[in-house]
Design a protein around this motif. Structure first.
Motif, PDB file in Angstrom:
ATOM      1  N   LYS A 123      73.848  64.311 -68.183  1.00  0.00           N
ATOM      2  CA  LYS A 123      73.530  65.678 -67.782  1.00  0.00           C
ATOM      3  C   LYS A 123      72.494  65.758 -66.665  1.00  0.00           C
ATOM      4  CE  LYS A 123      76.228  67.580 -70.844  1.00  0.00           C
ATOM      5  NZ  LYS A 123      77.415  68.383 -70.444  1.00  0.00           N
TER       6      LYS A 123
ATOM      7  N   ALA B  18      64.929  59.946 -70.554  1.00  0.00           N
ATOM      8  CA  ALA B  18      66.225  59.346 -70.869  1.00  0.00           C
ATOM      9  C   ALA B  18      66.243  57.852 -70.553  1.00  0.00           C
ATOM     10  CB  ALA B  18      67.327  60.070 -70.098  1.00  0.00           C
TER      11      ALA B  18
ATOM     12  N   GLU C  42      62.076  68.426 -72.598  1.00  0.00           N
ATOM     13  CA  GLU C  42      61.175  68.994 -71.597  1.00  0.00           C
ATOM     14  C   GLU C  42      60.025  69.766 -72.239  1.00  0.00           C
ATOM     15  OE1 GLU C  42      65.250  68.657 -69.681  1.00  0.00           O
ATOM     16  OE2 GLU C  42      64.446  69.374 -71.588  1.00  0.00           O
TER      17      GLU C  42
ATOM     18  N   TRP D  42      73.038  60.765 -73.134  1.00  0.00           N
ATOM     19  CA  TRP D  42      73.540  62.124 -72.929  1.00  0.00           C
ATOM     20  C   TRP D  42      72.723  62.837 -71.850  1.00  0.00           C
ATOM     21  CZ3 TRP D  42      71.793  67.214 -73.695  1.00  0.00           C
ATOM     22  CH2 TRP D  42      72.778  68.192 -73.701  1.00  0.00           C
ATOM     23  N   TYR D  43      71.423  62.621 -71.856  1.00  0.00           N
ATOM     24  CA  TYR D  43      70.585  63.222 -70.812  1.00  0.00           C
ATOM     25  C   TYR D  43      70.825  62.569 -69.458  1.00  0.00           C
ATOM     26  CZ  TYR D  43      68.105  65.731 -74.454  1.00  0.00           C
ATOM     27  OH  TYR D  43      67.799  66.571 -75.493  1.00  0.00           O
TER      28      TYR D  43
ATOM     29  N   GLY E 271      66.180  70.137 -75.512  1.00  0.00           N
ATOM     30  CA  GLY E 271      65.729  69.048 -74.671  1.00  0.00           C
ATOM     31  C   GLY E 271      64.298  68.635 -74.891  1.00  0.00           C
TER      32      GLY E 271
ATOM     33  N   MET F 147      68.969  68.567 -78.926  1.00  0.00           N
ATOM     34  CA  MET F 147      69.390  67.970 -77.657  1.00  0.00           C
ATOM     35  C   MET F 147      69.544  69.031 -76.574  1.00  0.00           C
ATOM     36  SD  MET F 147      72.193  65.241 -79.133  1.00  0.00           S
ATOM     37  CE  MET F 147      72.871  64.883 -77.508  1.00  0.00           C
TER      38      MET F 147
ATOM     39  N   ARG G 106      69.273  65.290 -66.872  1.00  0.00           N
ATOM     40  CA  ARG G 106      68.128  66.032 -67.377  1.00  0.00           C
ATOM     41  C   ARG G 106      67.081  65.046 -67.895  1.00  0.00           C
ATOM     42  NH1 ARG G 106      69.658  70.190 -71.933  1.00  0.00           N
ATOM     43  NH2 ARG G 106      67.380  70.141 -72.046  1.00  0.00           N
ATOM     44  N   ALA G 107      65.815  65.416 -67.743  1.00  0.00           N
ATOM     45  CA  ALA G 107      64.702  64.641 -68.298  1.00  0.00           C
ATOM     46  C   ALA G 107      64.901  63.152 -68.047  1.00  0.00           C
ATOM     47  CB  ALA G 107      64.568  64.919 -69.797  1.00  0.00           C
TER      48      ALA G 107
END
Length: 466
Positions: A206, A213, A433, A202-203, A431, A428, A208-209
């Motif tokens: 997106k 991920a 982060e 999922w990350y 996150g 989620m 992200r991170a």
């Protein structure tokens, strides 16, 4: 609905809800050991970030699983009092050993795991994480031992209507335990792997991170790729060591009523009263091939071989096995494709595959629940196979009372499940982060400056002034 049907439905709801959490937390506890060990060894901050994020998911699921497990234990004495009284000399000590060896270990070290990060030495933190993981494994071991004895009872005698042990080695290491325990342990590891891979993907979707991920997806798919071929072998051994003791279960999961079918039934709508399938889809000769006969002459047995009063309900057994089997095929195909993509260096650029991983996150949980439906529904109408019928083991309660408690538990568990899923979604969105050590240090308040008025100037002693 009869008292027996209501009691069985209530037990099914509570057990399946409870089992949904060990399907994640047992595997996550082992993952936490790997992550903290890698951070301790390499000093890579990404592993510490992963440890903190997945620890949060583990903690909430662990707490709900413990609460649901307590309900299951009390239910054995309340709704299944006759069963508890007759099997108490055997199942009582086994459940007691779970408390002594598993719950005490978990309770002794769970606090360090949850709150010791940054407060204790790394070796202490790692040791506590390992001990919690050992506790979760021990808990599942004793539960599988108890349930396997109900499937293939051994090492006992019946005196005055009670099951009394004569050989504890045979009680615990009964014919099905030696293969069901590693089969279940591999199942929860694979289930947690797909859960982790789905959230990690999922990350990736997106953007992200990304370091978090990629490591999560890589570790999870790697573990699943190793365990799934082993799991196929273990599942075959479980069938070979348990089903010969329970031929009605084998007949029901195959989906045949009459003998002579050499094919494999992929889809069926069983009619228990008429003892036939209202509709079915069968692949010719595949059933014979699964039985290791490529000549298409080995027929799959039908449920009519079993007397009607000893037949399990085919519908839950048939579809429980199909849910487990089809989910296993899906997961095997997923890790095979991921392995090919990894060698082609396209694993991190295939966004469509990442989206597929997100939706396949619950595949392992579905497979585990399907397997438990096969194990429990296929044992019917026996609670201790061949010795104690389920109808003779239920407590004599008013059906209205059982209906009220069943509806109450179902509503409460639905609320808890929605809350847990909502928490995962919230975690989620926030996150990982915030779990990176650099972010943690930035959030810590700066030390307050000391006012000049509070500084005490030392007065020189006599003779020290020049």
């Amino acid at each position: 609905m009869s008292l027996l049907t209501l009691s069985r439905w209530q037990f099914a709801v509570t057990v399946m809800f409870h089992m949904s959490f060990p399907a994640i937390t047992v595997g996550l506890s082992i993952l936490l050991c790997v992550l903290y060990g890698m951070h301790w060894r390499t000093k890579d901050l990404v592993y510490l970030q992963m440890f903190r994020f997945w620890r949060r998911i583990f903690a909430v699921g662990f707490a709900i699983g413990v609460v649901a497990g307590i309900v299951v234990t009390f239910q054995m004495g309340l709704n299944w009092g006759v069963f508890a009284a007759k099997t108490g000399p055997i199942l009582g000590p086994i459940i007691g050993m779970e408390v002594v060896t598993a719950f005490f270990v978990e309770a002794g070290f769970i606090g360090i795991l949850l709150y010791g990060d940054g407060r204790v030495r790394p070796v202490t933190m790692f040791a506590a994480t390992v001990m919690v993981s050992i506790g979760t494994i021990l808990s599942s071991t004793w539960i599988i031992a108890a349930n396997s004895w109900m499937q293939t009872p051994s090492g006992f005698v019946v005196r005055d209507g009670r099951f009394e042990p004569v050989n504890w080695i045979h009680v615990i290491f009964n014919p099905s335990f030696l293969w069901r325990w590693p089969h279940m342990l591999a199942a929860v590891l694979i289930s947690a792997s797909f859960f982790v891979a789905g959230i990690g993907a999922w990350y990736l979707v997106k953007r992200r991170a990304l370091p978090f991920a990629r490591r999560s997806v890589s570790i999870a798919l790697g573990i699943a790729a190793i365990l799934l071929p082993v799991q196929i072998f273990l599942g075959d051994q479980v069938a070979g060591h348990e089903l010969p003791h329970q031929l009605p279960k084998l007949e029901a999961l195959e989906g045949n009523w009459a003998n002579g079918n050499t094919g494999y039934v992929m889809f069926a709508l069983p009619d228990q009263q008429a003892r036939r399938n209202s509709a079915e889809l069968s692949i010719p000769c595949l059933g014979s091939a699964i039985a290791k006969d490529l000549s298409c002459t080995t027929a799959v047995p039908g449920l009519t071989l079993t007397p009607r009063q000893d037949q399990p309900d085919m519908t839950p057994v048939f579809w429980g096995f199909r849910a487990m089997f089809y989910a296993a095929l899906l997961m095997f195909g997923t890790v095979f494709y991921a392995t090919v993509q990894r060698f082609r260096r396209k694993l991190w650029t295939s966004r469509r595959f990442h989206r597929f991983l997100v939706w396949s996150a619950p595949a392992g949980i579905i497979a585990i629940l399907g397997g438990w439906v096969v194990a429990e529904a296929g044992r019917q109408p026996w609670v201790v196979f061949g010795y104690l019928r389920t109808s003779a083991a239920v407590s004599r309660l008013a059906p209205g009372e059982v209906l009220f408690s069943a509806l109450g538990f179902s509503a409460l568990y639905l609320l808890m499940l929605v809350a847990y899923i909502g928490y995962i979604v919230h975690a989620m969105r926030v996150g990982p982060e915030r779990d990176h050590p650099d972010q943690v240090r930035r959030r810590q308040p700066a030390p307050r400056p000391v006012p000049a008025s509070s500084v005490v100037t030392p007065v020189p002693a006599s003779g020290e002034v020049s």
